[in-house]
Design an enzyme around this catalytic site. Sequence first.
Site, PDB file in Angstrom:
ATOM      1  N   GLU A 136       1.182  -1.340   0.827  1.00  0.00           N
ATOM      2  CA  GLU A 136      -0.316  -0.263  -0.223  1.00  0.00           C
ATOM      3  C   GLU A 136       1.030   1.005   0.157  1.00  0.00           C
ATOM      4  O   GLU A 136       1.891   1.576   0.042  1.00  0.00           O
ATOM      5  CB  GLU A 136      -0.625  -0.212   1.085  1.00  0.00           C
ATOM      6  CG  GLU A 136      -1.980  -1.076   1.581  1.00  0.00           C
ATOM      7  CD  GLU A 136      -2.871  -1.166   2.478  1.00  0.00           C
ATOM      8  OE1 GLU A 136      -2.605  -0.467   3.969  1.00  0.00           O
ATOM      9  OE2 GLU A 136      -2.765  -1.931   2.872  1.00  0.00           O
ATOM     10  N   LYS A 191       1.820   4.563   1.605  1.00  0.00           N
ATOM     11  CA  LYS A 191       1.944   5.395   3.091  1.00  0.00           C
ATOM     12  C   LYS A 191       1.586   7.155   3.109  1.00  0.00           C
ATOM     13  O   LYS A 191       2.310   7.867   2.692  1.00  0.00           O
ATOM     14  CB  LYS A 191       3.515   4.552   3.546  1.00  0.00           C
ATOM     15  CG  LYS A 191       3.753   5.746   5.197  1.00  0.00           C
ATOM     16  CD  LYS A 191       4.871   5.081   5.659  1.00  0.00           C
ATOM     17  CE  LYS A 191       4.765   6.125   6.940  1.00  0.00           C
ATOM     18  NZ  LYS A 191       4.184   6.745   8.022  1.00  0.00           N
ATOM     19  N   ASP A 209       0.934  10.321   4.419  1.00  0.00           N
ATOM     20  CA  ASP A 209       1.530  11.646   4.725  1.00  0.00           C
ATOM     21  C   ASP A 209       0.641  12.587   5.617  1.00  0.00           C
ATOM     22  O   ASP A 209       0.283  13.651   5.189  1.00  0.00           O
ATOM     23  CB  ASP A 209       2.829  11.920   4.113  1.00  0.00           C
ATOM     24  CG  ASP A 209       3.764  12.873   5.348  1.00  0.00           C
ATOM     25  OD1 ASP A 209       3.747  12.499   6.570  1.00  0.00           O
ATOM     26  OD2 ASP A 209       4.722  13.037   4.694  1.00  0.00           O
ATOM     27  N   TYR A 223      -8.779   8.924   3.702  1.00  0.00           N
ATOM     28  CA  TYR A 223      -8.647   7.246   3.097  1.00  0.00           C
ATOM     29  C   TYR A 223      -8.559   6.274   4.174  1.00  0.00           C
ATOM     30  O   TYR A 223      -7.623   6.455   4.751  1.00  0.00           O
ATOM     31  CB  TYR A 223      -6.838   7.534   2.129  1.00  0.00           C
ATOM     32  CG  TYR A 223      -6.914   8.497   1.029  1.00  0.00           C
ATOM     33  CD1 TYR A 223      -7.631   7.448  -0.235  1.00  0.00           C
ATOM     34  CD2 TYR A 223      -6.736   9.084   1.096  1.00  0.00           C
ATOM     35  CE1 TYR A 223      -7.577   8.318  -1.443  1.00  0.00           C
ATOM     36  CE2 TYR A 223      -6.719   9.864  -0.221  1.00  0.00           C
ATOM     37  CZ  TYR A 223      -7.059   9.695  -1.009  1.00  0.00           C
ATOM     38  OH  TYR A 223      -7.695  10.330  -2.119  1.00  0.00           O
ATOM     39  N   LYS A 257       1.829  -4.930   4.106  1.00  0.00           N
ATOM     40  CA  LYS A 257       1.436  -5.857   5.188  1.00  0.00           C
ATOM     41  C   LYS A 257       0.939  -7.544   5.066  1.00  0.00           C
ATOM     42  O   LYS A 257       0.575  -7.280   3.781  1.00  0.00           O
ATOM     43  CB  LYS A 257      -0.691  -5.776   5.281  1.00  0.00           C
ATOM     44  CG  LYS A 257       0.317  -4.210   5.882  1.00  0.00           C
ATOM     45  CD  LYS A 257      -1.383  -3.688   6.022  1.00  0.00           C
ATOM     46  CE  LYS A 257      -1.307  -1.809   6.321  1.00  0.00           C
ATOM     47  NZ  LYS A 257      -2.201  -0.512   6.982  1.00  0.00           N
ATOM     48  N   LYS A 265       9.960   3.305   3.164  1.00  0.00           N
ATOM     49  CA  LYS A 265      10.192   4.779   3.011  1.00  0.00           C
ATOM     50  C   LYS A 265      10.902   5.299   1.943  1.00  0.00           C
ATOM     51  O   LYS A 265      12.196   3.946   1.348  1.00  0.00           O
ATOM     52  CB  LYS A 265      10.706   5.848   4.150  1.00  0.00           C
ATOM     53  CG  LYS A 265       9.764   6.063   5.262  1.00  0.00           C
ATOM     54  CD  LYS A 265      10.028   7.166   5.908  1.00  0.00           C
ATOM     55  CE  LYS A 265       9.346   6.839   7.335  1.00  0.00           C
ATOM     56  NZ  LYS A 265       8.959   8.511   8.137  1.00  0.00           N
ATOM     57  N   CYS A 320      26.684  39.611  19.703  1.00  0.00           N
ATOM     58  CA  CYS A 320      25.947  39.130  19.741  1.00  0.00           C
ATOM     59  C   CYS A 320      24.890  40.268  19.423  1.00  0.00           C
ATOM     60  O   CYS A 320      25.111  41.483  18.830  1.00  0.00           O
ATOM     61  CB  CYS A 320      24.438  39.393  21.547  1.00  0.00           C
ATOM     62  SG  CYS A 320      22.759  38.669  20.948  1.00  0.00           S
ATOM     63  N   CYS A 363      21.881  42.134  20.640  1.00  0.00           N
ATOM     64  CA  CYS A 363      22.173  43.049  22.140  1.00  0.00           C
ATOM     65  C   CYS A 363      23.668  43.677  22.348  1.00  0.00           C
ATOM     66  O   CYS A 363      23.809  44.630  23.069  1.00  0.00           O
ATOM     67  CB  CYS A 363      21.349  42.528  23.346  1.00  0.00           C
ATOM     68  SG  CYS A 363      23.231  41.144  24.470  1.00  0.00           S
ATOM     69  N   CYS A 418      24.262  34.161  23.456  1.00  0.00           N
ATOM     70  CA  CYS A 418      24.924  35.474  23.655  1.00  0.00           C
ATOM     71  C   CYS A 418      24.914  35.332  25.095  1.00  0.00           C
ATOM     72  O   CYS A 418      24.139  34.494  25.374  1.00  0.00           O
ATOM     73  CB  CYS A 418      23.672  35.939  23.384  1.00  0.00           C
ATOM     74  SG  CYS A 418      23.334  37.665  24.568  1.00  0.00           S
ATOM     75  N   CYS A 420      19.280  40.539  26.919  1.00  0.00           N
ATOM     76  CA  CYS A 420      18.953  41.191  25.339  1.00  0.00           C
ATOM     77  C   CYS A 420      17.807  40.927  24.893  1.00  0.00           C
ATOM     78  O   CYS A 420      16.789  40.257  25.512  1.00  0.00           O
ATOM     79  CB  CYS A 420      19.705  38.823  25.317  1.00  0.00           C
ATOM     80  SG  CYS A 420      19.824  39.138  22.911  1.00  0.00           S
TER      81      CYS A 420
HETATM   82  S1  IVH Z   1      -1.420  -0.119   9.053  1.00  0.00           S
HETATM   83  C1  IVH Z   1      -0.926  -1.351  12.960  1.00  0.00           C
HETATM   84  N1  IVH Z   1      -1.292   1.987   6.481  1.00  0.00           N
HETATM   85  O1  IVH Z   1       1.732   5.395   9.344  1.00  0.00           O
HETATM   86  C2  IVH Z   1      -0.172  -0.644  11.681  1.00  0.00           C
HETATM   87  N2  IVH Z   1      -0.396   3.104   8.513  1.00  0.00           N
HETATM   88  O2  IVH Z   1       3.136   3.967  11.458  1.00  0.00           O
HETATM   89  C3  IVH Z   1      -1.477   0.418  11.306  1.00  0.00           C
HETATM   90  N3  IVH Z   1       0.330   5.190   8.151  1.00  0.00           N
HETATM   91  O3  IVH Z   1      -0.573   5.615  12.445  1.00  0.00           O
HETATM   92  C4  IVH Z   1      -0.649   1.434  10.448  1.00  0.00           C
HETATM   93  N4  IVH Z   1      -0.621   5.173   5.600  1.00  0.00           N
HETATM   94  O4  IVH Z   1      -0.938   7.282  10.400  1.00  0.00           O
HETATM   95  C5  IVH Z   1      -0.605   1.482   7.830  1.00  0.00           C
HETATM   96  N5  IVH Z   1      -1.178   2.039   4.605  1.00  0.00           N
HETATM   97  C6  IVH Z   1      -1.068   2.433   5.388  1.00  0.00           C
HETATM   98  C7  IVH Z   1      -0.909   4.069   6.048  1.00  0.00           C
HETATM   99  C8  IVH Z   1      -0.466   4.028   7.461  1.00  0.00           C
HETATM  100  C9  IVH Z   1       0.069   5.387   6.499  1.00  0.00           C
HETATM  101  C10 IVH Z   1       0.344   5.706   9.106  1.00  0.00           C
HETATM  102  C11 IVH Z   1      -0.012   5.747  10.014  1.00  0.00           C
HETATM  103  C12 IVH Z   1       0.330   5.495  11.223  1.00  0.00           C
HETATM  104  C13 IVH Z   1       1.765   5.622  10.614  1.00  0.00           C
HETATM  105  C14 IVH Z   1       2.297   3.916  10.920  1.00  0.00           C
END
Ligand code: IVH
Length: 683
Positions: free
Chosen positions: A126, A128, A130, A234, A300, A324, A418, A421, A436, A442
């Site tokens: 999946e 990740k 942000d 999402y 997963k 990452k 500084c 001041c 400083c 200051c």
């Molecule tokens: S699963 C027990 N799936 O990443 C696992 N998390 O460090 C439950 N996140 O706090 C999380 N995309 O905010 C999962 N496809 C994704 C995700 C995801 C982003 C974030 C989530 C979580 C953090 C985990």
Amino acid sequence: MANQLDENLENTRQRMEQLTEEINRHNRAYYLENNPTISDELYDSMFQELVQLEQRYPQFKSLFSPTERVGSEVKSELVKVIHAVPMLSIHTETDYTAQGAIDFDGRVRRELELKDSDSQVEYDCELKFDGLAINLRYVDGILVQAATRGDGYEGEDVTANAKTIRSIPLKVDGFPHIFEVRGEVIMHKEQFQKLNEEQKVKGEKTFANPRNAAAGSLRQLDPSLTAQRKLNFYAYSYGEVSEMPANTQWDLLSYLESKGFPVAKKRLLVHSPQELEDFHENVAATRDELPFDIDGVVYKVNNFGLQRRLGFVSREPRWACAHKYPPQEVQTQVLDITVQVGRTGKLTPVARLKPVFVGGTTVSNATLHNEEFLEKLGIKIGDTVIVRRAGDVIPEIVRVIPELRPAGARDFKMPEYCPVCGSHAYKEVGEKDRHCSGGLFCRAQRVQVVLHFVSRLAMGIDGIGEKLAEQLVEKNLVTTVADIYRLKIEQLAALDRMGFKSAQNIIDSIEKSKNTTLERFLYALGIPEVGESTARTLASHFGSLKALENAPLEKLLEVEDIGPSGAESIIHFFAEPKNLEVISQLVELGVHWEDMPAVNKEELPFYGKIFVLTGTLPTLSRDQASEMIRKAGGKASGSVSKKTDFVLAGEAAGSKLAKAEALGVKIIDETTFLDMLKKEKLL
Ligand code: IVH
């Protein structure tokens, strides 16, 4: 006549129903299918029509009307919520290369005791997201609560705010009795750019990245503000469920999608580490085309049965892993290098850059930290540099490109005084930062110095908050903290948002604070590296201010908890005549304390023991209990960890108690605590 009326009413009811359905349909097309079917104008006009009809004919308004999403009443604070099932985080693979995927697969196979020749493990890959994790609780298909992740055990109730997010279903047909959907609230890149432009025009603060913007927008006290920010949701996981309609992660996501929850289009089932890595790379290549920021991918184990067998280590599931991406890098030019003086007096060189877009935001400044960093980079003004920014991390300069150095590039040297001041700016031997030394004097440090000086554990003066401190400094009513004791009631009463009564309260509190203790006074001085607990140690070790002021370096180094840099900081502070002048003025103005006899801490009964307080105790206040712990030689800490010796728990103890139980830390109540003190004859 009556018939005619009935007929009109019936028409109105039908029109409202039709509008509701159409708006919902367009919402789905827009948010779920990413495929708007009508113009924004047409949508808005239908929406307005529905709002007006609902005002006139409230009897026909649906409980799940899309107009519910504009936001309800403003709150005074976000209420805390304990999660039915903790919201855990996932292990992050820091190796950006294929090794990250191989390592994860290796760990899973080892835990499942699979041989190489054994059948493969199926993984769901999946994106990740942000943003901000959120838990949506549905009871009998109705959204009853939305909560942020918080520390995983305890989050904040953001139900009204979440309801304004149009892609979150308010009602789900055929859902199990209890079903918690988890996922991420994010802001799309386009919306983020638009928001920042609007904020700029309005003269309001802009956000560093879409993640901060999403968090700031969701955690609002006024849901109508959240509504204006156009957030997205999402789904990717679940919390408490009374029934689970799927056996795999893949099927769960398909099920949620069929129930109207947005799920990322990009996901894949794979069976080998090579395929995991292919997904990682493939997503990286198309990352910029996504409408939102991601900071990696998540793998997963697909099968829930296998997930259960794998279980958890500390707070992370063994069956999932985040892989990452390396931070993004771009090239730009250093226009200038300036020096900032922070609230603690630290001098920081900052590179002023030709603005560049990197990692989702425009970067025009980057910290150069300190002299050592400057030297390591070998940076000059005019240089071309590589700037990197990852996720919500502040932008950094990675390196200089010497081949692109122009003829007129200029050297930069940190100042010895500084820039604000003019006090001596010193750097201790072995230390990286320059400070400083005009701490109490200051201007750059004044507002913070005042706020620190009046704070609860320092002089404990009530009623002087940030806004007031800023006014006092700006209007030159307070140049040094001694001036606080020279304030007149008329001066205070004349300030913004100040009445005579509150001015009087502040004056009374200032007067009361004159009677203090040496440890409070030392802490209030705000000497760099002298926090509350060091101030206490110093006070009990030296017993008087004079003894501390005159202590040479060797004597300071003998004190428990004081290292070379802390000792030097104290020496520098008392060597600055401007600081001594302020101290003597404070004493002249009536600040006083009783000197104390020195004690040997190691002989105290709680010496070295760490306590954490949680919940409301039956008779003691938090401050009282902390004070008793300290007097007995122990430490009162804020958060539970393996190092905690005791958790002192009272009524309505929250996540700290749960954490203590999970870690097997000893939990005591007030009676036991008082008994422990009695046994040591401290009560
Ligand atoms: S699963 C027990 N799936 O990443 C696992 N998390 O460090 C439950 N996140 O706090 C999380 N995309 O905010 C999962 N496809 C994704 C995700 C995801 C982003 C974030 C989530 C979580 C953090 C985990």
